[in-house]
Design a protein around this motif. Structure first.
Motif, PDB file in Angstrom:
ATOM      1  N   GLU A  91       0.842  -1.300  -0.039  1.00 19.64           N
ATOM      2  CA  GLU A  91      -0.102  -0.046  -0.048  1.00 19.64           C
ATOM      3  C   GLU A  91       0.832   1.385  -0.159  1.00 19.64           C
ATOM      4  O   GLU A  91       1.769   1.230   0.912  1.00 19.64           O
ATOM      5  N   LEU A  92       0.609   2.143  -0.938  1.00 19.84           N
ATOM      6  CA  LEU A  92       1.393   3.308  -1.096  1.00 19.84           C
ATOM      7  C   LEU A  92       0.477   4.622  -0.856  1.00 19.84           C
ATOM      8  O   LEU A  92      -0.603   4.698  -1.630  1.00 19.84           O
ATOM      9  N   ARG A  93       0.844   5.675   0.049  1.00 21.57           N
ATOM     10  CA  ARG A  93       0.111   6.445   0.729  1.00 21.57           C
ATOM     11  C   ARG A  93       0.562   7.818  -0.029  1.00 21.57           C
ATOM     12  O   ARG A  93       1.806   8.193   0.238  1.00 21.57           O
ATOM     13  N   GLY A  94      -0.151   8.453  -0.842  1.00 21.10           N
ATOM     14  CA  GLY A  94       0.339  10.047  -1.345  1.00 21.10           C
ATOM     15  C   GLY A  94      -0.264  10.850  -0.197  1.00 21.10           C
ATOM     16  O   GLY A  94      -0.781  10.730   0.839  1.00 21.10           O
ATOM     17  N   ASP A  95      -0.370  12.127  -0.883  1.00 24.52           N
ATOM     18  CA  ASP A  95      -0.926  13.174  -0.119  1.00 24.52           C
ATOM     19  C   ASP A  95      -2.425  12.907   0.089  1.00 24.52           C
ATOM     20  O   ASP A  95      -3.119  13.397   1.077  1.00 24.52           O
ATOM     21  N   ARG A  96      -3.247  12.260  -0.960  1.00 23.45           N
ATOM     22  CA  ARG A  96      -4.690  12.240  -0.900  1.00 23.45           C
ATOM     23  C   ARG A  96      -4.965  10.773  -1.278  1.00 23.45           C
ATOM     24  O   ARG A  96      -6.079  10.403  -0.677  1.00 23.45           O
ATOM     25  N   VAL A  97      -4.327  10.162  -2.127  1.00 25.67           N
ATOM     26  CA  VAL A  97      -4.838   8.799  -2.823  1.00 25.67           C
ATOM     27  C   VAL A  97      -4.023   7.864  -2.349  1.00 25.67           C
ATOM     28  O   VAL A  97      -2.801   8.090  -1.589  1.00 25.67           O
ATOM     29  N   VAL A  98      -4.512   6.416  -2.070  1.00 26.33           N
ATOM     30  CA  VAL A  98      -3.941   5.430  -1.700  1.00 26.33           C
ATOM     31  C   VAL A  98      -3.823   4.575  -3.014  1.00 26.33           C
ATOM     32  O   VAL A  98      -4.704   4.415  -3.749  1.00 26.33           O
ATOM     33  N   LEU A  99      -2.755   3.882  -3.341  1.00 31.51           N
ATOM     34  CA  LEU A  99      -2.420   2.815  -4.287  1.00 31.51           C
ATOM     35  C   LEU A  99      -2.119   1.615  -3.592  1.00 31.51           C
ATOM     36  O   LEU A  99      -1.282   1.352  -2.740  1.00 31.51           O
ATOM     37  N   ARG A 100      -2.949   0.460  -4.108  1.00 25.42           N
ATOM     38  CA  ARG A 100      -2.977  -0.824  -3.725  1.00 25.42           C
ATOM     39  C   ARG A 100      -3.390  -1.665  -4.679  1.00 25.42           C
ATOM     40  O   ARG A 100      -3.956  -1.290  -5.682  1.00 25.42           O
ATOM     41  N   PRO A 101      -3.024  -3.039  -4.553  1.00 22.52           N
ATOM     42  CA  PRO A 101      -3.264  -4.015  -5.421  1.00 22.52           C
ATOM     43  C   PRO A 101      -5.039  -4.051  -5.762  1.00 22.52           C
ATOM     44  O   PRO A 101      -5.912  -3.736  -4.834  1.00 22.52           O
ATOM     45  N   VAL A 102      -5.417  -4.283  -6.935  1.00 20.87           N
ATOM     46  CA  VAL A 102      -6.863  -4.197  -7.171  1.00 20.87           C
ATOM     47  C   VAL A 102      -7.296  -5.413  -6.517  1.00 20.87           C
ATOM     48  O   VAL A 102      -6.964  -6.563  -6.602  1.00 20.87           O
ATOM     49  N   ALA A 103      -8.498  -5.252  -5.726  1.00 23.51           N
ATOM     50  CA  ALA A 103      -8.999  -6.137  -5.132  1.00 23.51           C
ATOM     51  C   ALA A 103     -10.251  -7.154  -5.817  1.00 23.51           C
ATOM     52  O   ALA A 103     -10.569  -6.527  -6.854  1.00 23.51           O
ATOM     53  N   ASP A 104     -10.287  -8.196  -5.493  1.00 23.57           N
ATOM     54  CA  ASP A 104     -11.493  -9.121  -6.213  1.00 23.57           C
ATOM     55  C   ASP A 104     -12.686  -8.124  -6.281  1.00 23.57           C
ATOM     56  O   ASP A 104     -13.249  -7.645  -5.282  1.00 23.57           O
TER      57      ASP A 104
END
Length: 165
Positions: A2-15
């Motif tokens: 999980e990568l946290r930006g200023d406003r967004v989070v990037l994470r693997p696409v879930a089922d």
């Protein structure tokens, strides 16, 4: 991851999130630049306040003589123009530089996609040159020019560390 930006989070696409991403990639404002992919397993969801608003992907060249990574992104039209794409690309770029050890990143928007080019410039990407007849428009079959942009690690803007999980 999980990568946290200023406003967004990037994470693997879930089922189960593929249907929402399919809907987004078919929005006219997104479809003019993106063809629907075969799947989303190799992408990271772009998440804002718990809502999936797009996806980002990266590809790594691991040959030590040419080591670098490339980035692609799409966001729902209703969240474009808010700096969220810039945040997502910057967050992924930081991870690719600091955690994966890349000294150079590339991104290759359609030459006519001025909004994307402006966003990538805010991260620090610089135009390298026009790639003539670079990508086929999946809607018309015609060829579009692309703009190759790159970013060297030392040019990454607002380069504070972010927590990676």
């Amino acid at each position: 991851m999980e990568l946290r930006g200023d406003r967004v989070v990037l994470r693997p696409v879930a089922d189960g999130e593929g249907a929402e991403l399919d809907r987004i990639v078919r929005e006219p404002e997104v479809a003019m630049w993106w063809a629907p992919p075969a799947g989303y397993a190799d992408m990271l969801a772009v998440v804002l306040d718990g809502e999936v608003i797009g996806a980002v992907q990266f590809a790594e060249e691991t040959d030590p003589e040419f080591r670098h990574a490339g980035i692609d992104i799409f966001l729902t039209a209703r969240r474009q123009g808010e700096g969220l794409g810039t945040d997502a690309v910057r967050t992924l770029a930081r991870w690719l530089v600091h955690e994966r050890g890349h000294h150079r990143l590339t991104i290759d928007p359609a030459a006519a996609n001025t909004a994307a080019i402006r966003s990538y410039g805010k991260v620090g990407f610089k135009p390298v040159g026009i790639m003539r007849a670079y990508g086929r428009d999946h809607r018309t079959g015609s060829w579009q020019d692309g703009l190759l942009m790159d970013l060297l690690a030392e040019e990454l803007t607002d380069d504070q560390e972010y927590p990676y999980r």
